[in-house]
Design a protein around this motif. Structure first.
Motif, short mmCIF file in Angstrom:
data_model
loop_
_atom_site.label_atom_id
_atom_site.label_comp_id
_atom_site.label_asym_id
_atom_site.label_seq_id
_atom_site.Cartn_x
_atom_site.Cartn_y
_atom_site.Cartn_z
N LEU A 104 121.69 0.26 -62.66
CA LEU A 104 123.21 -0.44 -62.68
C LEU A 104 123.38 -0.73 -61.13
N THR A 105 123.70 -2.10 -60.67
CA THR A 105 124.31 -2.58 -59.82
C THR A 105 125.47 -1.76 -59.26
N ALA A 122 121.23 -1.67 -56.76
CA ALA A 122 121.13 -1.31 -58.30
C ALA A 122 120.69 0.39 -57.83
N GLN A 123 121.19 1.10 -58.86
CA GLN A 123 121.15 2.51 -58.84
C GLN A 123 120.82 3.08 -59.99
N ASP A 124 119.83 4.04 -60.03
CA ASP A 124 119.43 4.66 -61.21
C ASP A 124 120.38 5.18 -62.15
N ALA A 125 120.25 5.03 -63.54
CA ALA A 125 121.42 5.34 -64.13
C ALA A 125 120.72 5.56 -65.71
N ILE A 126 121.20 7.08 -66.16
CA ILE A 126 120.65 7.46 -67.53
C ILE A 126 121.69 7.98 -68.39
N ILE A 164 128.76 4.50 -68.90
CA ILE A 164 128.74 4.55 -70.34
C ILE A 164 129.24 3.34 -70.76
N ARG A 165 130.15 2.65 -70.31
CA ARG A 165 130.60 1.26 -71.04
C ARG A 165 129.54 0.15 -70.77
N ARG A 166 128.95 0.29 -69.66
CA ARG A 166 127.88 -0.67 -69.20
C ARG A 166 126.68 -0.50 -69.91
N HIS A 167 126.15 0.83 -70.04
CA HIS A 167 124.90 1.06 -70.80
C HIS A 167 124.88 0.61 -72.33
N LEU A 168 126.19 0.86 -72.78
CA LEU A 168 126.36 0.49 -74.28
C LEU A 168 126.30 -0.90 -74.52
N LYS A 169 126.75 -1.55 -73.54
CA LYS A 169 126.96 -3.06 -73.70
C LYS A 169 125.44 -3.39 -73.63
N HIS A 170 124.59 -2.88 -72.55
CA HIS A 170 122.95 -3.14 -72.43
C HIS A 170 122.52 -3.06 -73.49
#
Length: 253
Positions: A104-105, A122-126, A164-170
């Motif tokens: 994620l940026t 961008a940063q790693d995000a899991i 979480i919000r951005r990952h679920l949108k992804h």
């Protein structure tokens, strides 16, 4: 009064309601109510937030009662030593379980905001997730005659802003009630059907180490208010771990 989940001489933990800012924000200059201020007035002493929750997110929010404790707790969050469990209602039926590994940026903190909320860095995000329950409602919102939704348990392994919000949108399963990363038509359906005026994301459990005695703290914030009513209306109580719905309507207004 803010609901207190745990308190001793060094730490206080509240159940933050949805819609309440943790602290003053450059992006919400008109707002006059903050968790830091309300809790300080409630306890009659200074409090130091150890982490943050988005304004629309409810649940476990940890404060230290002195600066040394704040540094210790903040270090645990920075080193990603704190285990966090979230619950969310999302559009569609995601896989039974999975891992979202998507960089994620970087989005600036409010204190850093100078006109641009993000950078190209961008940063790693899991985020790990597990589907707990599903439903299908007889309402046409998109191009289908019915609409599907799911209750999901999420465990972020990194601590990126709005992760979480951005990952679920992804993965095309945005959170219901999320005005920034969600879908307005689905948000409005939940407003019409259930009177739900909030984002359906809650920090339901947090596990960390006490900053003074080193003992483990296992903290729970059962669903309440609009979130509890939606879970009840959709028949999802049995899908929730008992600690998440033991007090299903506690604090509901």
């Amino acid at each position: 009064m803010l609901p207190i989940l745990y308190q001793d001489d060094h730490v206080v933990v509240i159940h933050k309601p949805a819609g309440l800012l943790v602290h003053r924000s450059e992006l919400d200059r008109h707002e006059t109510r903050f968790a830091v201020q309300l809790l300080r007035d409630q306890l009659g002493r200074h409090v130091h937030p150890a982490h943050r929750l988005d304004r629309g997110t409810s649940g476990v929010l940890v404060f230290a009662l002195n600066k040394d404790g704040a540094r210790h707790l903040g270090g645990q969050f920075e080193r990603q030593e704190v285990s966090k469990t979230y619950l969310a209602v999302v559009r569609g039926h995601p896989a039974e379980q999975g891992r979202i590994d998507h960089a994620l940026t970087r989005r600036r903190d409010d204190a850093e905001w100078v006109g641009s909320r993000s950078t190209d860095e961008a940063q790693d995000a899991i985020t790990d997730f597990r589907r707990l329950a599903t439903c299908e409602l007889p309402h046409a919102v998109d191009r289908y005659p019915t609409s599907r939704y799911a209750l999901v348990e999420l465990t972020p392994r990194t601590g990126r802003r709005h992760q979480i919000r951005r990952h679920l949108k992804h993965i095309a399963h945005p959170i219901i009630g999320d005005a920034t990363f969600g879908k307005g038509r689905h948000n409005r359906l939940f407003q019409e059907l259930f009177g739900c005026q909030r984002m359906l994301l809650a920090c339901a459990r947090m596990q960390l180490v006490h900053p003074v005695n080193g003992q483990p703290l296992d903290l729970f914030a059962p669903l309440d208010g609009d979130f509890a009513r939606v879970a009840d209306a959709l028949g999802w109580q049995a899908a929730l771990p008992s600690a998440f719905f033991t007090s299903l309507y506690a604090g509901a207004t």
